[in-house]
Design a protein around this motif. Structure first.
Motif, PDB file in Angstrom:
ATOM      1  N   LEU A  18      12.200   8.977  -3.614  1.00 31.81           N
ATOM      2  CA  LEU A  18      11.773   7.657  -3.366  1.00 31.81           C
ATOM      3  C   LEU A  18      10.385   7.385  -4.267  1.00 31.81           C
ATOM      4  CD1 LEU A  18      12.507   5.118  -1.524  1.00 31.81           C
ATOM      5  CD2 LEU A  18      10.789   6.172   0.001  1.00 31.81           C
ATOM      6  N   VAL A  20       7.340   5.307  -4.289  1.00 28.82           N
ATOM      7  CA  VAL A  20       6.656   4.469  -3.254  1.00 28.82           C
ATOM      8  C   VAL A  20       5.472   3.660  -3.926  1.00 28.82           C
ATOM      9  CG1 VAL A  20       7.346   5.357  -1.007  1.00 28.82           C
ATOM     10  CG2 VAL A  20       5.625   6.406  -2.297  1.00 28.82           C
ATOM     11  N   LYS A  44       3.142  -0.601   1.096  1.00 27.86           N
ATOM     12  CA  LYS A  44       1.813  -1.046   1.050  1.00 27.86           C
ATOM     13  C   LYS A  44       0.969  -0.183   1.724  1.00 27.86           C
ATOM     14  CE  LYS A  44       3.517  -4.822   3.458  1.00 27.86           C
ATOM     15  NZ  LYS A  44       4.912  -4.421   3.345  1.00 27.86           N
ATOM     16  N   THR A  45       1.495   0.323   2.832  1.00 26.10           N
ATOM     17  CA  THR A  45       0.812   1.265   3.789  1.00 26.10           C
ATOM     18  C   THR A  45       0.558   2.678   2.863  1.00 26.10           C
ATOM     19  OG1 THR A  45       1.519   0.240   5.873  1.00 26.10           O
ATOM     20  CG2 THR A  45       0.470   2.689   6.070  1.00 26.10           C
ATOM     21  N   THR A  46       1.485   2.954   2.388  1.00 30.99           N
ATOM     22  CA  THR A  46       1.161   3.872   1.257  1.00 30.99           C
ATOM     23  C   THR A  46       0.123   3.707   0.515  1.00 30.99           C
ATOM     24  OG1 THR A  46       3.642   4.359   1.515  1.00 30.99           O
ATOM     25  CG2 THR A  46       2.283   5.606  -0.168  1.00 30.99           C
ATOM     26  N   GLU A 174      -2.311  -5.112   7.792  1.00 32.51           N
ATOM     27  CA  GLU A 174      -1.667  -6.005   8.828  1.00 32.51           C
ATOM     28  C   GLU A 174      -2.547  -6.518  10.075  1.00 32.51           C
ATOM     29  OE1 GLU A 174       2.493  -5.880   9.585  1.00 32.51           O
ATOM     30  OE2 GLU A 174       2.618  -4.882   7.421  1.00 32.51           O
ATOM     31  N   HIS A 205       1.751  -9.685   6.418  1.00 38.41           N
ATOM     32  CA  HIS A 205       2.908 -10.428   6.423  1.00 38.41           C
ATOM     33  C   HIS A 205       2.960 -11.655   6.864  1.00 38.41           C
ATOM     34  CE1 HIS A 205       5.895  -7.515   5.638  1.00 38.41           C
ATOM     35  NE2 HIS A 205       5.384  -6.430   6.527  1.00 38.41           N
TER      36      HIS A 205
HETATM   37  N1  LIG Z   1       5.451  10.649   4.414  1.00 43.54           N
HETATM   38  C1  LIG Z   1       6.517  10.089   3.948  1.00 43.54           C
HETATM   39  N2  LIG Z   1       7.464  10.910   3.651  1.00 43.54           N
HETATM   40  C2  LIG Z   1       8.639  10.449   3.070  1.00 43.54           C
HETATM   41  N3  LIG Z   1       8.993   8.918   3.005  1.00 43.54           N
HETATM   42  C3  LIG Z   1       7.851   7.929   3.573  1.00 43.54           C
HETATM   43  C4  LIG Z   1       6.686   8.477   3.897  1.00 43.54           C
HETATM   44  N4  LIG Z   1       5.781   7.696   4.313  1.00 43.54           N
HETATM   45  C5  LIG Z   1       6.499   6.495   3.859  1.00 43.54           C
HETATM   46  N5  LIG Z   1       7.564   6.666   3.559  1.00 43.54           N
HETATM   47  C6  LIG Z   1       8.385   5.715   2.878  1.00 43.54           C
HETATM   48  O1  LIG Z   1       7.928   4.999   1.793  1.00 43.54           O
HETATM   49  C7  LIG Z   1       8.151   3.696   1.866  1.00 43.54           C
HETATM   50  C8  LIG Z   1       7.176   2.866   1.798  1.00 43.54           C
HETATM   51  O2  LIG Z   1       6.427   2.728   3.253  1.00 43.54           O
HETATM   52  P1  LIG Z   1       5.194   1.932   3.702  1.00 43.54           P
HETATM   53  O3  LIG Z   1       4.873   2.468   4.912  1.00 43.54           O
HETATM   54  O4  LIG Z   1       4.259   2.215   2.640  1.00 43.54           O
HETATM   55  O5  LIG Z   1       5.636   0.574   3.523  1.00 43.54           O
HETATM   56  P2  LIG Z   1       5.098  -0.722   4.203  1.00 43.54           P
HETATM   57  O6  LIG Z   1       5.092  -1.655   2.881  1.00 43.54           O
HETATM   58  O7  LIG Z   1       3.760  -0.612   4.627  1.00 43.54           O
HETATM   59  O8  LIG Z   1       6.237  -1.250   4.958  1.00 43.54           O
HETATM   60  P3  LIG Z   1       5.790  -2.003   6.293  1.00 43.54           P
HETATM   61  O9  LIG Z   1       5.630  -3.576   5.913  1.00 43.54           O
HETATM   62  O10 LIG Z   1       7.003  -2.049   7.079  1.00 43.54           O
HETATM   63  O11 LIG Z   1       4.491  -1.739   7.001  1.00 43.54           O
HETATM   64  C9  LIG Z   1       9.173   3.342   3.071  1.00 43.54           C
HETATM   65  O12 LIG Z   1      10.643   3.649   2.728  1.00 43.54           O
HETATM   66  C10 LIG Z   1       8.918   4.718   4.090  1.00 43.54           C
HETATM   67  O13 LIG Z   1       9.884   5.199   4.718  1.00 43.54           O
END
Ligand SMILES: Nc1ncnc2c1ncn2[C@@H]1O[C@H](COP(=O)(O)OP(=O)(O)OP(=O)(O)O)[C@@H](O)[C@H]1O
Ligand SMILES: [Mg+2]
Lengths: 249, 327
Positions: A18, A20, A44-46, A174, A205
């Motif tokens: 995946l 990210v 985003k959080t990543t 957020e 969001h």
């Molecule tokens: N430690 C991890 N190991 C594997 N996959 C992860 C990990 N952390 C996040 N992911 C995956 O990476 C992707 C991005 O996650 P992230 O939390 O950054 O999304 P986001 O944009 O913040 O979403 P949201 O709007 O729901 O907060 C998701 O598919 C999540 O399942």
């Protein structure tokens, strides 16, 4: 053009298969709110974790005030004035509201190794903590246990703790999440004034808030920045509409 | 005055009044029981800094209790046999002086806690419990195999050690000494809990991620707390050995580590006086129920179960109500 306070270059990260973060370039300039929007799971959080040091990118770099901080731990970046708020409130629930704010002030002052003096009698720390609570409108709750706060008040406290760091840049995940219309409006007003103290990288969001506040918007989908520009351009962008905005905008 | 400080004060009053009454009434055994309770309380106050405030469930605090005990045992053993402890370029003699023994016990335990903490704090949760338990077992078996100091049989000390100006052989005087040290440790814990350091430690227990994001080092705070914690428990070990005039590997055993945790749970974790209430209750049960029934531990187990299920605040929580934030 002024030098960016915060800059991200070619940031890439994958979890197994995946992807990210996929070559993300992003900057945050003094005085602006740069919103990052994108569907759930867009990364985003990543991205925030990579910016703040909780997660090491596979490639790319993060620069704070022109300095490469990619290898630095969370703590060091915080000391350089990078203030993060969490998507899910990360507060000491058993402590009082004031104590949570004091923790930030303590970090900013950099003197945690005091074993005897009651922290509550430290004037200089209290001034910082109380001023931050005042800014977010939580002064009247200073003595309450954090667990007793409403969801919205916890979001406010998150911002107050960030404020105690007298940041050079805010990174907010957020801050409006779960706030009602009224709470959201209050938070929007607050962020609008905060950006003059330190620019804000705002993951959000709530599109009303984003379009009301943002000077620039970047859209993240599948770990890639698919569009970036002023709000009007983003609103008109066909790819963005398809990926994310739908009928909302 | 809050209800909790009232309960605390009542507990302290009892710890003064009961031994005094026993002294007047000529009941030295009661004083010995009280001394045992106070020493256990001191050890548990030490552990509670790590467990209650820092959230580190150490299942190896018997290491420090034992190190304190052996510090006393070894120093006094050499002194009573007129054998120097070390005979090389310089000669180090044993000693019968309590203050010196205490200092050694504190330093040795603190150093051991630093080492154990450095390694154990790389882990958390159940791994932390297991690694501290493993350290406990290592020390236990080491003590058993250490023939020079009695091995499995332990070391007997013929006469209680000395304290300037006191007759430590008089039970009430030795009790007074132990009680004073308990008060000092409680005072220290209370100060720490309200200090800057305490605030960091408290937050590091609840939200480790937050502590880092404000530029503070939560892990280091935990390590420092672990060292202070070990030092206090080590001091208690030295006193315990002096009370019994005997040290043996059982002071290192995992039962001891478990009992220290039991004191805290019985009395109320994260309450300043929780360990004191727990230790007193334990010693009272051990004495009263232990006389009636060999298997009194079953009742202790049942009581623990009730507390864990229905009264998380322990004895102090039951008597004083919900925890109030220290301010
Ligand atoms: N430690 C991890 N190991 C594997 N996959 C992860 C990990 N952390 C996040 N992911 C995956 O990476 C992707 C991005 O996650 P992230 O939390 O950054 O999304 P986001 O944009 O913040 O979403 P949201 O709007 O729901 O907060 C998701 O598919 C999540 O399942
Ligand atoms: Mg997210």
């Amino acid at each position: 053009m002024t030098k960016p306070v915060l800059e991200v270059r070619g940031l890439s990260k994958r979890f197994g298969a995946l992807v990210v973060s996929d070559g993300i370039d992003l900057s945050l300039r003094a005085g602006e709110i740069h919103a990052v929007i994108g569907p759930n799971g867009a990364g985003k959080t990543t991205l925030i974790a990579e910016i703040c040091g909780g997660l090491a990118p596979d490639a790319g770099s993060v620069h704070l005030n022109g300095r490469d901080v990619t290898g630095l731990p969370i703590r060091a970046r915080a000391k350089m004035g990078l203030a993060r708020t969490f998507q899910i409130s990360a507060l000491a629930m058993e402590d009082t509201v004031l104590q949570n704010a004091l923790l930030g002030a303590l970090g900013a002052a950099g003197r945690p190794w005091r074993f005897f003096r009651p922290v509550l009698s430290d004037r200089s720390l209290r001034v910082v903590a109380e001023a931050a609570l005042d800014r977010v409108g939580l002064s009247h709750k200073a003595a309450a246990r954090t667990a007793e706060l409403s969801h919205g008040e916890r979001r406010q406290l998150e911002v107050a703790v960030a404020l105690t760091l007298t940041p050079t840049a805010f990174v907010m995940d957020e801050p409006m999440a779960g706030l009602g219309t009224e709470g959201g409006a209050r938070m929007t007003a607050l962020l609008g004034t905060l950006k003059h103290e330190a620019p804000i990288l705002l993951v959000e969001h709530d599109m009303d808030a984003v379009f009301a506040l943002a000077d620039r918007i970047s859209v993240l989908a599948g770990g890639r920045v698919i569009a970036s520009g002023p709000p009007d351009a983003i609103r008109a962008d066909a790819a963005v509409r398809e990926a994310y905005l739908g009928d909302e905008a | 005055m809050t209800r909790e400080s009232f309960v605390n004060l009542a507990l302290l009053t009892a710890l003064v009044a009961v031994p005094l009454w026993a002294w007047v009434a000529g009941e030295p055994f009661t004083i010995t029981l009280a001394t045992r309770a106070v020493i256990f309380a001191l050890a548990a106050v030490g552990l509670n800094l790590a467990l209650g405030l820092g959230g580190m469930v150490s299942f190896g605090h018997a290491v420090f209790f034992g190190l304190g005990g052996y510090s006393m045992g070894i120093l006094a053993h050499h002194a009573q046999n007129f054998l120097p402890l070390y005979d090389g370029l310089i000669v180090i003699e044993g000693t019968k002086s309590m203050p010196v023994i205490w200092l050694v016990a504190i330093v040795v335990s603190a150093l051991a806690a630093l080492l154990i903490g450095l390694l154990s704090l790389r882990t958390s949760g159940v791994y932390f419990i297991m690694i501290t338990l493993a350290f406990g077992q290592m020390f236990y078996y080491f003590a058993i195999s250490w023939r020079a100091y009695g091995g499995e049989d332990g070391l007997s000390i013929w006469v209680r050690n000395d304290f300037p100006g006191l007759n430590t052989l008089a039970p009430i005087q030795f009790y007074g000494l132990c009680f004073a040290l308990l008060l000092a440790a409680l005072w220290l814990s209370a100060r720490i809990a309200r200090s800057s350091f305490g605030l960091v430690l408290n937050a590091a227990r609840q939200v480790p991620g937050r502590v880092e994001t404000v530029g503070l080092d939560g892990q280091r705070a935990k390590l420092v707390a672990f060292v202070i914690s070990g030092a206090i428990t080590g001091l208690a070990g030295a006193l315990f050995a002096d009370l019994n005039r005997f040290v043996s590997p059982t002071m290192f055993s995992w039962h001891m580590s478990g009992e220290l945790i039991v004191f805290i749970i019985l009395g109320g974790a994260a309450r300043l006086f929780g360990p004191v209430a727990g230790a007193v209750l334990f010693v009272a049960m051990e004495h009263v129920l232990g006389d009636l029934w060999d298997h009194w531990h079953i009742l202790l187990g049942a009581l623990l179960l009730v507390i864990v299920l229905f009264a998380r605040g322990g004895l102090i929580g039951l008597l004083a109500g919900k925890a109030r934030n220290h301010d």
